[in-house]
Design a protein around this motif. Structure first.
Motif, PDB file in Angstrom:
ATOM      1  N   THR A 306      -1.995   5.947  -8.005  1.00 59.27           N
ATOM      2  CA  THR A 306      -1.960   6.880  -6.945  1.00 59.27           C
ATOM      3  C   THR A 306      -1.589   8.741  -7.487  1.00 59.27           C
ATOM      4  OG1 THR A 306      -1.400   5.526  -5.121  1.00 59.27           O
ATOM      5  CG2 THR A 306      -1.569   7.951  -4.213  1.00 59.27           C
ATOM      6  N   HIS A 336      -1.286   6.569   2.024  1.00 56.35           N
ATOM      7  CA  HIS A 336      -1.324   8.248   1.005  1.00 56.35           C
ATOM      8  C   HIS A 336      -1.285   9.746   1.917  1.00 56.35           C
ATOM      9  CE1 HIS A 336      -3.415   5.579  -2.303  1.00 56.35           C
ATOM     10  NE2 HIS A 336      -4.622   5.577  -1.350  1.00 56.35           N
ATOM     11  N   ASP A 400     -11.103   5.530  -3.706  1.00 57.99           N
ATOM     12  CA  ASP A 400      -9.469   4.145  -3.708  1.00 57.99           C
ATOM     13  C   ASP A 400      -9.910   2.783  -3.285  1.00 57.99           C
ATOM     14  OD1 ASP A 400      -7.462   2.286  -3.842  1.00 57.99           O
ATOM     15  OD2 ASP A 400      -6.129   2.987  -3.061  1.00 57.99           O
ATOM     16  N   GLN A 402      -9.535   0.033  -4.311  1.00 59.98           N
ATOM     17  CA  GLN A 402      -9.000  -1.470  -3.151  1.00 59.98           C
ATOM     18  C   GLN A 402      -9.692  -2.567  -3.982  1.00 59.98           C
ATOM     19  OE1 GLN A 402      -5.219  -2.452  -2.011  1.00 59.98           O
ATOM     20  NE2 GLN A 402      -5.523   0.038  -2.091  1.00 59.98           N
TER      21      GLN A 402
HETATM   22 MG    MG Z   1      -2.981   2.739  -4.242  1.00 62.41          MG
END
Ligand code: MG
Ligand code: ADP
Length: 699
Positions: A306, A336, A400, A402
């Motif tokens: 991140t 986030h 993102d 994942q």
């Molecule tokens: Mg992450």
């Protein structure tokens, strides 16, 4: 638009006769996705992973020990267990060549008598074993009368199942779906078909769902190869098309002066690892270049992606442009945002959160800020793709992912700006050779080292019958200030959903630790979920009972204990992701894998690997090896994540052919306008790689 010919296949399974709301829940669990019910196409692509041959009709004297047979017997007498004794119910039967004892453990009262009335003739199907020199069959797979015998399929396919869904129900539904299969044009090259001796698409599905011999379901069978090739071709076609488009759309150079980046780094309580610095350098070099960036940032959960994404976004903002960060779920987007906001503030960056749940006034303000450029950085969910969202000057989109793989979202975000650079962050460590398969020609950066100060996670395997001890140990841990995740999967007994399992565990733990236990699951409303997570973050609750929703990104760095109940039911990747929720701070963490003894062979292998290593890349490799080897519960994926049919271990060679085929096709028919091109469009929609088709229309 999807060709209407495919409509029947994209209808929900409830369209099938006999599939009502109760069954639909099970099908959705097995084959659906969040917010997308199971459809006929999902059912058809859920292929059997083996078959039981029921053709052998033998006399008892000839039946081979250890083989599955169907034999005709007469029911002679019962040996009922005395009340309260834990011995099985035995039924003595035989034919004119020998005896056979049928054995039932804990049958429902009256069940055996109903299936096997004394003196009656029945056909039983199952495996014959020798026990004390006697032939016996434990829990026959089938007990049929003469009429039912006629409907017994010659080969019964074995499917990956979910709790409560029987193989027969699944098979029946698959056959019903087959009947609704529309006639489709052939999209494969006839020469290739002939060379490989492959059947047509519809025929291949028939051969697999209604096999006439177990060999028809062997891993290398041509019907499976044909369908795997279809899937690989669809994916390669779409990747080649996307790459061509990305190349055609000119990029532009985005260079920062480092002033915002410096302020963010100064505000961090840690310094970047070497791996993070290197990944950032690679990203900044791409952004500064004239071509569009298409880069993958891979690294395990907790490897610190991140912050790398944030520093890249800061660079876009230094250049006077905007950046967007997209997360797969609401919870993750919020998290986030909460972590980024203070850093952004320290650097003087204006940042907003945009999700599907914003109040109207809030949303209007965000939209206005994005359109006029006063909002420099936006964090959000899919809501970012809506047409209403207009950017002043978007330079960088960070997705993102994942552990999802999809090109749709990436395409949609890149259409939000003239030449948007794209950074995809994924927590699934993908072996380098596979990057091409999933992401086409994306460049990849990886974070392999863990941030400094992390301690290894103490992973233990504990049999479920020691649950009480575990609960006591948890009690001591929370008394000492620990925070504990407790994850519950599908429940073993009967038809309850995973929700019931988690709720039940929650009640039990709450009774034991009043006021200290929270619950979060997929069916809760957003605000309730947030509240449960917030209580856990603040420490108001010390144990968070969860279904696998926490897999997608709850981040509570001071949680140090992860309990996974029925760990034997989870796949390796899932276990690894879950364990990654702890061990994120500097405190020592532990992971307790509660398993039901004895675990199956594959489950045991998985648990052992979990105890041995925390290296995500190694776990990914082992996972590929173990998968597709007859897992029963939760076999949602086949061998390759993101693919439903193709398996890396069997079909790797086909991938190369598909790649070459896709390139040739698009060289000759870039618009997919010929007759075969039209058929290939059907293929793309069928495998939901249709984002690429939209590119064609856009020109
Ligand atoms: Mg992450
Ligand atoms: P990922 O997105 O890869 O799962 P995160 O970016 O969420 O990982 O980072 C996990 C945790 O590690 C966060 O709490 C983050 O602040 C912390 N972290 C990131 N980089 C470092 C570093 N270089 N040193 C120490 N901690 C770090």
């Amino acid at each position: 638009m999807r060709p209407s010919l495919l409509d029947p296949l994209f209808a929900p399974v409830t369209r099938l006769p006999g599939v009502g709301p109760r069954l639909a829940v099970l099908f959705d669990r097995l084959l659906g996705e969040p917010e997308r019910p199971a459809r006929l196409v999902d059912l058809l692509f859920h292929l059997p992973n083996g078959g039981i041959d029921r053709r052998l009709r033998a006399k008892l004297a000839d039946a081979l020990i250890g083989e599955t047979v169907t034999v005709e017997i007469v029911v002679e007498s019962y040996r009922k267990p005395p009340a309260g004794r834990r011995v099985p119910f035995r039924v003595l039967t035989g034919d004119d060549t020998g005896d056979l004892t049928l054995v039932f453990f804990n049958p429902r009262p009256g069940q055996v008598e109903k299936l096997l009335p004394l003196g009656e003739r029945r056909w039983v199907s199952g495996e014959i074993a020798l026990f004390d020199g006697q032939r016996q069959m434990v829990h026959p797979a089938r007990i049929l009368d003469e009429r039912q015998l006629e409907t017994l399929p010659a080969v019964e396919p074995i499917y990956g199942l979910t709790e409560g869904l029987s193989p027969r129900l699944l098979h029946k539904a698959a056959l019903a779906a087959l009947e609704r299969l529309p006639a489709m044009p052939e999209w494969l090259d006839p020469t290739l078909l002939a060379q490989q001796h492959w059947p047509g698409f519809a025929e291949a599905l028939h051969l697999l769902h209604a096999p006439d011999s177990p060999e028809a379901l062997a891993p290398e069978n041509p019907a499976l190869a044909r369908l795997a090739y279809d899937e690989l071709l669809a994916s390669q076609l779409s990747l080649v098309m996307i790459r061509a488009q990305a190349r055609a759309a000119r990029g532009r150079s985005t260079k920062g002066d480092g002033r915002l980046r410096e302020r963010i780094v100064a505000a961090l309580p840690f310094s970047l690892t070497g791996g993070q610095r290197q990944a950032l350098d690679e990203i900044l070099a791409d952004m500064a270049g004239e071509d569009r960036m298409l880069r993958l940032l891979q690294g395990d959960v907790g490897s610190g992606k991140t912050i790398v994404g944030l520093l890249a976004m800061a660079t876009a903002i230094e250049a006077g442009r905007q950046a967007a960060l997209m997360a797969p779920t609401e919870i993750l987007a919020r998290q986030h945002f909460e972590r980024i906001a203070p850093l952004a503030e320290a650097a003087g960056i204006t940042v907003a959160l945009l999700t599907g749940r914003d109040r109207a006034s809030q949303r209007a303000a965000s939209l206005a800020g994005l359109a006029d450029g006063t909002i420099q950085l936006v964090v959000g969910t899919h809501a970012l793709f809506q047409d209403a969202v207009q950017f002043h000057d978007l330079a960088l989109a960070v997705v993102d992912e994942q552990h999802r793989f999809g090109v749709h979202q990436r395409l949609a975000l890149s259409s939000k700006g003239a030449a948007v650079d794209l950074l995809v962050m994924t927590a699934t460590p993908i072996p380098r050779t596979l990057v091409l398969t999933f992401f086409g020609d994306m460049d990849a950066s990886s974070l392999r080292e863990k941030p400094a100060g992390r301690q290894p996670i103490d992973t233990r395997l504990v049999a479920l019958d020691r649950l009480d001890e575990t609960v006591e140990a948890i009690g001591r841990a929370i008394a000492a200030g620990a925070k504990v995740y407790w994850v519950c999967p599908l429940v073993a007994e009967s038809d309850q959903s995973d929700l019931a399992a988690a709720t039940e565990r929650f009640e039990v733990l709450r009774a034991r630790f009043p006021g200290r236990v929270g619950l979060v699951h997929g069916q809760m409303t957003g605000p309730d979920k947030d509240a449960a997570v917030a209580d856990f973050v603040s420490g108001a609750t010390r144990i968070l009972v969860a279904t696998t929703v926490i897999e997608v990104g709850v981040d509570v760095p001071d949680a140090t204990v992860m309990v996974i109940e029925h760990a034997e039911r989870f796949g390796l990747a899932q276990l690894h992701q879950l364990r990654g929720r702890v061990g994120r701070g500097s405190a020592r963490s532990s992971c307790i894998l509660l398993y039901k003894a004895p675990p199956g062979q594959i489950a045991e292998a998985r648990l052992k690997i979990m105890r041995e290593t925390e290296d995500g890349f190694r776990i990914a490799e082992e996972d590929l090896k173990l998968r597709g080897e007859g897992e029963v519960l939760g076999t949602r994926q086949s061998g390759m994540p993101g693919f439903r049919i193709a398996r890396l271990d069997i079909h790797a060679a086909l991938l190369q052919t598909a790649r070459a085929d896709a390139e040739l096709i698009l060289r000759q028919d870039a618009e997919l306008a010929t007759e075969r091109g039209q058929a290939l469009r059907v293929l793309l929609y069928l495998f939901e790689r249709d984002a690429a088709v939209r590119l064609l229309r856009a020109g």
